[in-house]
Scaffold this motif. Structure first.
Motif, PDB file in Angstrom:
ATOM      1  N   VAL A  53      -7.856  -5.815  18.064  1.00 35.09           N
ATOM      2  CA  VAL A  53      -8.609  -6.617  18.840  1.00 35.09           C
ATOM      3  C   VAL A  53      -8.016  -7.865  18.823  1.00 35.09           C
ATOM      4  N   LEU A  54      -7.671  -8.418  19.868  1.00 41.25           N
ATOM      5  CA  LEU A  54      -7.201  -9.674  20.200  1.00 41.25           C
ATOM      6  C   LEU A  54      -8.510 -10.547  20.610  1.00 41.25           C
ATOM      7  N   THR A  55      -8.967 -11.802  19.653  1.00 41.03           N
ATOM      8  CA  THR A  55     -10.072 -12.457  19.914  1.00 41.03           C
ATOM      9  C   THR A  55      -9.452 -13.476  20.975  1.00 41.03           C
ATOM     10  N   ASP A  56     -10.514 -13.981  21.677  1.00 44.56           N
ATOM     11  CA  ASP A  56     -10.270 -15.233  22.657  1.00 44.56           C
ATOM     12  C   ASP A  56      -9.007 -15.403  23.225  1.00 44.56           C
ATOM     13  N   PHE A  57      -8.435 -14.130  23.846  1.00 45.63           N
ATOM     14  CA  PHE A  57      -7.046 -13.865  24.268  1.00 45.63           C
ATOM     15  C   PHE A  57      -6.947 -14.674  25.712  1.00 45.63           C
ATOM     16  N   GLY A  58      -6.014 -15.425  25.946  1.00 36.31           N
ATOM     17  CA  GLY A  58      -6.179 -16.324  27.290  1.00 36.31           C
ATOM     18  C   GLY A  58      -4.803 -16.186  27.776  1.00 36.31           C
ATOM     19  N   ASP A  59      -3.596 -15.380  27.222  1.00 31.76           N
ATOM     20  CA  ASP A  59      -2.440 -15.107  27.910  1.00 31.76           C
ATOM     21  C   ASP A  59      -2.515 -14.064  29.082  1.00 31.76           C
ATOM     22  N   ASP A  60      -1.488 -13.946  29.456  1.00 34.32           N
ATOM     23  CA  ASP A  60      -1.147 -12.836  30.446  1.00 34.32           C
ATOM     24  C   ASP A  60      -1.144 -11.424  29.834  1.00 34.32           C
ATOM     25  N   LEU A  61      -1.998 -10.603  30.083  1.00 34.57           N
ATOM     26  CA  LEU A  61      -2.273  -9.246  29.623  1.00 34.57           C
ATOM     27  C   LEU A  61      -0.691  -8.758  29.092  1.00 34.57           C
ATOM     28  N   ASP A  62       0.298  -8.830  30.191  1.00 29.59           N
ATOM     29  CA  ASP A  62       1.617  -8.121  29.980  1.00 29.59           C
ATOM     30  C   ASP A  62       2.150  -8.887  28.700  1.00 29.59           C
TER      31      ASP A  62
END
Length: 167
Positions: A53-62
Motif C-alpha cells: 500500500v502506497l499512501t498519499d501517492f502523487g507520482d506517475d503510476l508507471d
C-alpha cells in the motif's frame, strides 16, 4: 517472506517519493499457504499474496509499475501475466491516491533431513533470473512522455547500481 523484503527494497530504491519517505509503503501478507508433500522430506513452498500500500501517492503510476514488473521478471518469472499483479486506488485529491497493489509470490525452501546426525538443513531458494533483454545493465532511468504531445521525455525515476566508471 524474503521476496517481499526484496520487492520492498526495490520499490523504495526506484520510486522517488518512497525513497524520500519509505514509511509511506506499507506491506502485508494475505492468503498465505504452504505446499508440501508427506514423508521424510520437509521441503516446502510458501505461496502468498503480498499487499503493498502506497499512501498519499502523487507520482506517475508507471514509476511504481515499471520497477515492479522488472522485479517480477527477475524474481518471479513464472507468474501468470493476467494474475501476477492487481491493484486498487482510493482517490484522495487531484494529485494523490492511496494505491494498493496485490502481487502473487512463491518461495521455495529445501529442507534436507539427516536422520543419522539428527539434523535438518534448510536452504532458501531465491533464484534470480537475468533479464534476457539487458543482462549487464544495472542502472535504470525511467523516462515518461505523454503521447498526445510533442514534448520530450521527462526523467521520472532512477534505480539500481552505478558501475565504477560512473555510467
Amino acid at each position: 517472506m524474503k521476496k517481499l523484503h526484496l520487492l520492498r527494497q526495490r520499490l523504495i530504491g526506484a520510486v522517488p517519493s518512497l525513497a524520500r519517505d519509505p514509511d509511506r509503503l506499507l506491506t502485508f501478507v494475505e492468503e498465505g499457504s504452504i505446499e508440501f508433500r508427506r514423508g521424510r522430506n520437509l521441503s516446502h513452498e510458501y505461496q502468498y499474496a503480498a499487499q503493498l500500500v502506497l499512501t498519499d501517492f502523487g507520482d506517475d503510476l508507471d514509476t511504481v509499475m515499471v520497477p515492479l514488473l522488472q522485479w517480477l521478471a527477475e524474481y518471479q518469472p513464472d507468474a501468470e501475466p493476467g494474475e501476477a499483479v492487481s491493484f486498487e486506488a482510493e482517490i484522495l485529491s487531484n494529485r494523490s491516491v492511496d494505491l494498493a497493489l496485490r502481487v502473487r509470490l512463491t518461495e521455495r525452501v529445501i529442507a534436507k533431513v539427516d536422520c543419522e546426525a539428527g539434523t535438518i538443513r534448510v536452504d532458501r531458494a531465491l533464484p534470480r533470473f537475468e533479464l534476457d533483454a539487458c543482462p549487464v545493465t544495472q542502472h535504470w532511468q525511467l523516462l515518461i512522455r505523454d503521447t498526445n504531445t510533442d514534448d520530450d521525455y521527462t526523467l521520472a525515476s532512477e534505480w539500481g547500481e552505478v558501475d565504477s566508471d560512473g555510467g
